[in-house]
Design a protein around this motif. Sequence first.
Motif, PDB file in Angstrom:
ATOM      1  N   TRP A  52       0.710  -1.187   0.137  1.00 52.05           N
ATOM      2  CA  TRP A  52      -0.055   0.241   0.245  1.00 52.05           C
ATOM      3  C   TRP A  52       0.861   1.111   0.011  1.00 52.05           C
ATOM      4  O   TRP A  52       0.385   2.297  -0.474  1.00 52.05           O
ATOM      5  N   LYS A  53       2.005   1.211   0.351  1.00 49.29           N
ATOM      6  CA  LYS A  53       3.009   2.384   0.896  1.00 49.29           C
ATOM      7  C   LYS A  53       3.175   3.122  -0.520  1.00 49.29           C
ATOM      8  O   LYS A  53       3.004   4.250  -0.615  1.00 49.29           O
ATOM      9  N   LEU A  54       3.724   2.388  -1.357  1.00 49.95           N
ATOM     10  CA  LEU A  54       3.896   2.815  -2.863  1.00 49.95           C
ATOM     11  C   LEU A  54       2.799   3.449  -3.520  1.00 49.95           C
ATOM     12  O   LEU A  54       2.618   4.689  -4.373  1.00 49.95           O
ATOM     13  N   VAL A  55       1.646   2.744  -3.480  1.00 52.37           N
ATOM     14  CA  VAL A  55       0.400   3.301  -4.027  1.00 52.37           C
ATOM     15  C   VAL A  55      -0.055   4.410  -3.523  1.00 52.37           C
ATOM     16  O   VAL A  55      -0.523   5.368  -4.133  1.00 52.37           O
ATOM     17  N   ALA A  56      -0.023   4.426  -2.224  1.00 61.57           N
ATOM     18  CA  ALA A  56      -0.491   5.780  -1.469  1.00 61.57           C
ATOM     19  C   ALA A  56       0.196   7.010  -1.752  1.00 61.57           C
ATOM     20  O   ALA A  56      -0.315   7.837  -2.055  1.00 61.57           O
ATOM     21  N   SER A  57       1.419   6.710  -2.154  1.00 64.38           N
ATOM     22  CA  SER A  57       2.326   7.943  -2.464  1.00 64.38           C
ATOM     23  C   SER A  57       2.342   8.398  -3.820  1.00 64.38           C
ATOM     24  O   SER A  57       2.121   9.406  -4.108  1.00 64.38           O
ATOM     25  N   GLU A  58       1.860   7.199  -4.764  1.00 59.42           N
ATOM     26  CA  GLU A  58       1.743   7.540  -6.117  1.00 59.42           C
ATOM     27  C   GLU A  58       0.351   8.393  -6.287  1.00 59.42           C
ATOM     28  O   GLU A  58       0.344   9.326  -7.312  1.00 59.42           O
TER      29      GLU A  58
END
Length: 244
Positions: A52-58
């Motif tokens: 989720w971390k990368l997706v949330a940042s994107e």
Amino acid sequence: MVHPNDLLAVLVDADNVPPSKIGAVLTEVARFGTASVKRVYGDWTKPNLSSWKLVASEHVIQPMQQFANTIGKNATDSALIIDAMDLLYTRRFHGFCIVSSDSDFTRLASRIREEGVTVYGFGERKTPEAFRNACDRFTYLDVLDEPAAESTPAALTRVPAPKLRSDTKLVSGLRTGVTTASGEDGWANLATVGQLMRKQQPDFDSRNWGYAKLSDLMRATELFVVEIRPAGGLQVQNRKKNGD
């Protein structure tokens, strides 16, 4: 009526939503207004939320940390609910988008609607009926295309006409909607029929049966006549039986 400038709060339950779907959810949300607040809730110390971390940042979604202090108690849900109420009381938002398949948000959705604010729900097919019906509109995640995917009727698996006609709930709802919305000439505004269907069934969406548009679904049943209105838009009428 949906206005592009309507401010929306998007609140995501990371424990109940796959990160691969959030792009499609936000694309759908954009149809209803502007997502001025985007938050995703979870215990980010857990390895199962790492994707989720990368997706949330994107997608510029603010991660909200909530430690699971007690086994068996969903602290994430409580944090989302508290934040939702705080945002509601600011009176800034025209709608709330609750992205979860969890029935724990049923009362939250009802409470928001009591304030005259629209609730859009998003979740998997397993989402309990109570939560779906507590929303003004509920959309299943599996009918949403990723932004990069080709969004065409051919991309959907269409339910054939015989199976559509055997779907008693669908046919009854559509016939009732047409009858209720029709004038003396028997014709009804197609958009009005769709609105009536969603009031009765918040999870109603032609894409649930593989059809990109309501007009495509109604034509596919072979039970309705859909035509262009003289003044623009589409109108629909119950198809007359042979001999009538």
